[in-house]
Enzyme design. Structure first.
Site, PDB file in Angstrom:
ATOM      1  CB  SER A   1      -0.953  -0.010   1.196  1.00 16.61           C
ATOM      2  OG  SER A   1      -0.239  -0.064   2.410  1.00 16.61           O
ATOM      3  CE1 TYR A   2       5.904   5.206   2.667  1.00 19.94           C
ATOM      4  CE2 TYR A   2       7.407   3.675   1.575  1.00 19.94           C
ATOM      5  CZ  TYR A   2       7.172   4.901   2.186  1.00 19.94           C
ATOM      6  OH  TYR A   2       8.191   5.808   2.306  1.00 19.94           O
TER       7      TYR A   2
END
Ligand SMILES: NC(=O)c1ccc[n+]([C@@H]2O[C@H](COP(=O)([O-])OP(=O)(O)OC[C@H]3O[C@@H](n4cnc5c(N)ncnc54)[C@H](O)[C@@H]3O)[C@@H](O)[C@H]2O)c1
Length: 249
Positions: free
Chosen positions: A151-152
């Site tokens: 997600s980062y």
């Protein structure tokens, strides 16, 4: 490289890389608005950095997206103009992709991507007036696909994507947009080094210069350069300020 009289907004600057950037900006002569959700550290940073110049702290959770344009209004009200927007605030959960829920992934987008998107839009009319610039923060993991960073990495690459689009759309107005991908000794990295000392040692081995960067003198100095008139012909670039860890071309 001087930023004398320039006005900058820097998000996530209560600590870490963005605090180092704020310190470098103030010492280069800029008036700085620092934004963070950590009130205690933010006030401390305001007092410390305020010894070198004009610094105003705004306590705000950047996940409150509808309130974000008020940050721009506050900077204009306090300092009268805006020359530089630095989007550095970011949080995320580190999980394997197959273990990451949509809610987990939302954290990276709500704290990193959407504030960058909203603040760039709100800042644009003021940046046109000053022929100013935006500095966004990406990450080398967007290039390398490091495990547990789905997600980062996605949020960081989304930030780089809109930075490139804005480069093309805003270039004719003289507004520059660049991205820094750092590697630096922030509190966030220190916490990870304590949690995973072997992973940290492996990462240092991958740094050509064999040391971790300093938030102010390495990353802040690069940001001052990009914000300064010395970089007036540089836009649309991602600068890896990571000691030679990631080779992108
Ligand atoms: N430190 C590194 O080596 C490294 C590597 C790659 C990318 N980056 C990027 O550089 C930037 C700074 O990283 P760092 O290591 O200093 O991070 P950090 O975790 O040490 O500090 C992040 C700051 O952002 C603030 N923040 C987070 N979510 C917020 C929210 N919703 N509202 C307001 N403030 C919020 C935190 O309170 C904190 O002060 C980030 O964009 C990060 O992704 C850092």
């Amino acid at each position: 490289m001087e930023l004398n009289g320039k006005v900058a907004i820097i998000t996530g600057a209560a600590r870490g890389v963005a605090k180092g950037v704020a310190a470098a900006f103030v010492k280069a002569g800029a008036n700085v608005v620092i934004v963070d959700r950590d009130q205690e550290l933010g006030q401390k940073a305001e007092a410390q950095l305020g010894e070198h110049g004009n610094v105003a702290f705004v306590a705000m959770d950047l996940c409150r997206h509808e309130e974000l344009p008020a940050i721009i209004d506050l900077a204009i009200g306090r300092f009268g103009k805006l020359d530089v927007l630095v989007n550095a605030a970011q949080a995320s959960r580190q999980l394997r992709l197959d273990e990451t829920s949509v809610e987990d992934a939302r954290i990276a987008f709500d704290t990193g991507f959407w504030p960058t998107f909203i603040l760039m839009k709100a800042a644009y009319p003021y940046l046109v007036k000053t022929r100013g610039s935006v500095i966004n923060f990406g990450s080398g993991v967007g290039f390398t696909g490091a495990p547990t960073q789905a997600s980062y990495a996605a949020a960081k690459e989304a930030i780089r994507a809109i930075s490139k689009v804005a480069t093309n759309e805003w270039g004719p107005d003289g507004v520059r947009v660049n991205v820094i991908c750092p590697f630096a000794n922030s509190e966030g990295v220190q916490a990870w080094a304590e949690y995973d000392p072997q992973g940290y040692a492996r990462q240092i081995d991958n740094v050509a210069l064999r040391r971790i960067g300093d938030c102010e003198t390495d990353i802040g100095a690069a940001a001052v350069f990009l914000a300064s008139d010395a970089a007036s012909y540089i836009t649309g670039q991602t600068l890896m300020v990571d000691g030679g860890q990631t080779k992108t071309n």
